[in-house]
Scaffold this active site. Structure first.
Site, short mmCIF file in Angstrom:
data_model
loop_
_atom_site.label_atom_id
_atom_site.label_comp_id
_atom_site.label_asym_id
_atom_site.label_seq_id
_atom_site.Cartn_x
_atom_site.Cartn_y
_atom_site.Cartn_z
N ARG A 219 0.89 -1.35 -0.06
CA ARG A 219 -0.25 0.00 -0.05
C ARG A 219 1.00 1.31 -0.16
O ARG A 219 0.50 2.16 -0.65
CB ARG A 219 -0.93 0.12 1.34
CG ARG A 219 -2.14 -0.95 1.27
CD ARG A 219 -2.99 -0.71 2.00
NE ARG A 219 -2.67 -1.28 3.62
CZ ARG A 219 -3.13 -2.37 4.00
NH1 ARG A 219 -3.89 -3.15 3.49
NH2 ARG A 219 -2.90 -2.75 5.06
N PHE A 235 -11.62 -4.86 -5.23
CA PHE A 235 -11.41 -5.96 -3.90
C PHE A 235 -10.94 -4.79 -2.84
O PHE A 235 -10.05 -5.02 -2.12
CB PHE A 235 -10.72 -7.02 -4.24
CG PHE A 235 -10.97 -7.97 -5.25
CD1 PHE A 235 -12.05 -8.61 -5.16
CD2 PHE A 235 -10.36 -7.65 -6.33
CE1 PHE A 235 -12.44 -9.33 -6.43
CE2 PHE A 235 -10.55 -8.53 -7.53
CZ PHE A 235 -11.72 -9.34 -7.46
N ALA A 287 -16.61 -7.69 -8.67
CA ALA A 287 -15.49 -6.85 -9.49
C ALA A 287 -15.63 -7.17 -10.93
O ALA A 287 -15.34 -6.50 -11.69
CB ALA A 287 -14.33 -7.27 -8.72
N ASP A 307 -6.60 -6.80 -5.39
CA ASP A 307 -6.19 -7.39 -4.30
C ASP A 307 -7.46 -8.42 -3.70
O ASP A 307 -8.16 -8.31 -3.18
CB ASP A 307 -6.28 -6.49 -3.11
CG ASP A 307 -5.25 -7.21 -1.72
OD1 ASP A 307 -5.30 -8.33 -2.00
OD2 ASP A 307 -5.61 -6.53 -0.63
N CYS A 347 -3.09 -14.02 -3.05
CA CYS A 347 -2.73 -14.33 -1.73
C CYS A 347 -2.88 -15.88 -1.45
O CYS A 347 -3.12 -16.64 -0.46
CB CYS A 347 -3.55 -13.72 -0.66
SG CYS A 347 -5.40 -13.96 -0.60
#
Ligand code: SAH
Length: 403
Positions: A219, A235, A287, A307, A347
């Site tokens: 970030r 997201f 999204a 993300d 992730c």
């Protein structure tokens, strides 16, 4: 607790299965076990020996899990007692040195499980509050001891809240639990600072322990690309990237998120930072369809952040996940103006950094866009990866510039 008598409780490995243990990988899979000697209950400490009965390591047994032993020590003279837990917790805290002393950042991960040599234990700090997760039976059994140690050794803590409401616990035969475990009850929203920006965190009901602390360092790289820019935060959750974009003087920030409460908190996070006039746009929805809509409208952005949640929960889901990552990256790339930047991450442990790069490459080819990698994204330093535990590297990403 370890006592000489417990040395009778022994897990004997199959022939040729000692290597990972010798290399200090913290897991023993059930398939590597030849036999278990002695009366041992799940959650108890066991001694791990090779086929020739040579002592290798000591850890927690759980026959209900495919990860049958979580190793704690490779030193035979190291007892797993109160001093052991204290030392491990202090070691993890010491590793956060710079963050712990920071005035600009008051939220960070204090204990990152296996990679902090504390299998199954997550401890996140949100200012004066600690949020804990007990992910394995062995560590669950030591909950009281761990909580007492945290209360006694971490400075400035008013309360400890447990968020053991995670699916992985079922693999250990554990149910879910949330609630205060020590000290005061945390407020409905805890206010923290991250790199000088303010965030309201819902530690009781927010995702994970309330905030995606792992993206902090990524970030922090966003504002450099935001001056006067139209930024798309996909997201968005509670606006982590969006707030940084506004802080970087973005002309407009568009947050796309499917969860209404998360998006509402994102709005409040922009407000508490005084960024409500940055031209924020809140788009509640899926999204994939929102981005397709933008494409159809011919909308363009100067920077886009992707993300997404974990698309692959296991190796079996990698192929399907790869398609989803590709689709969403393709859409984002098509929405960028020439010279625009894409912050894209995954992730999913099961999707390697190498595979992820190939997926983004495929997306760029199909989008008809040429792009350069100008940076690599990863989980922050408070989410370390023990070299003995490469599985701990779950967050990867690319910072791409569209030509
Ligand atoms: N970038 C955020 C964290 C994102 S976590 C931060 O820095 O804090 C992933 C988010 O995606 C979650 O908030 C989840 O609610 C949201 N999400 C999951 N599936 C989605 C979908 N199909 N469309 C939009 N949002 C989705």
């Amino acid at each position: 607790m370890y006592s000489p008598a417990s040395s009778a409780m022994t897990v004997v490995l199959k022939r040729n299965h000692a290597r990972p243990v010798l290399q200090r990988h913290p897991w023993v899979f059930s398939g590597a076990i030849e036999r278990i000697e002695g009366q041992v209950a799940d959650g108890d400490l066991v001694e791990v020996r090779d086929a020739g009965h040579n002592w290798l390591a000591r850890g927690f047994l759980n026959r209900q899990s495919q990860i049958a032993v979580r190793l704690l020590t490779w030193r035979q003279d190291e007892a797993v007692d109160h001093a052991f837990w204290r030392e491990r917790l202090e070691r993890a805290a010491a590793a956060r040195g710079l963050l712990a002393g920071s005035r600009a950042t008051t939220a960070y991960r204090l204990v990152h499980a296996e990679s902090d040599f504390l299998p199954g234990l997550i401890v996140d700090r949100y200012g004066e509050w600690l949020v804990v997760q007990f992910l394995t039976l062995g560590i669950e059994r030591r909950k009281e001891e761990i909580v007492d140690l945290l209360a006694g050794t971490v400075d400035g803590v008013r309360g400890i809240y447990e968020r053991s409401d995670v699916e992985v616990r079922s693999k250990e035969g554990l149910g879910q639990y949330t609630g205060r475990v020590w000290g005061e009850e945390p407020p409905e929203l805890v206010e923290v600072l991250e790199n000088g920006l303010r965030f309201l965190v819902d530690v009781r009901q927010g995702h994970k322990t309330g905030f995606y602390l792992d993206q902090r360092e990524n970030r922090a790289r966003l504002p450099a690309f935001c001056d006067g820019a139209e930024v798309l935060d996909v997201f968005a959750y509670t606006g982590g990237f969006g707030v940084y974009a506004a802080g970087g003087k973005a002309a407009q920030v568009t947050l796309v998120e499917s969860s209404a409460p998360a998006l509402e908190l994102a709005r409040r996070n922009l407000v508490v930072n005084g960024f409500e006039r940055c031209g924020a746009e809140y788009e509640e929805g899926d999204a994939f369809s929102v981005l397709r809509g933008y494409r159809a409208q011919g909308r363009r952005f100067d920077a886009a952040v992707l993300d997404p949640p974990k698309f692959a929960h296991s190796q079996r889901e990698v192929e399907r996940a790869a398609r989803a990552y590709k689709d969403v990256n393709l859409l984002a790339l098509q929405l960028l103006r020439p010279g625009g930047v894409l912050f894209t991450s995954s992730c999913s442990e099961a999707v390697s950094a190498d595979l992820f790069q190939k997926i983004v490459f495929g997306a760029a080819v199909d989008a008809g866009r040429e792009a350069q990698i100008v940076g690599y994204l990863a989980q922050g330093a408070d989410h370390p990866v023990a070299l003995t535990f490469p599985e701990g590297a779950y967050l990867k990403g690319l910072l791409c510039r569209v030509v």
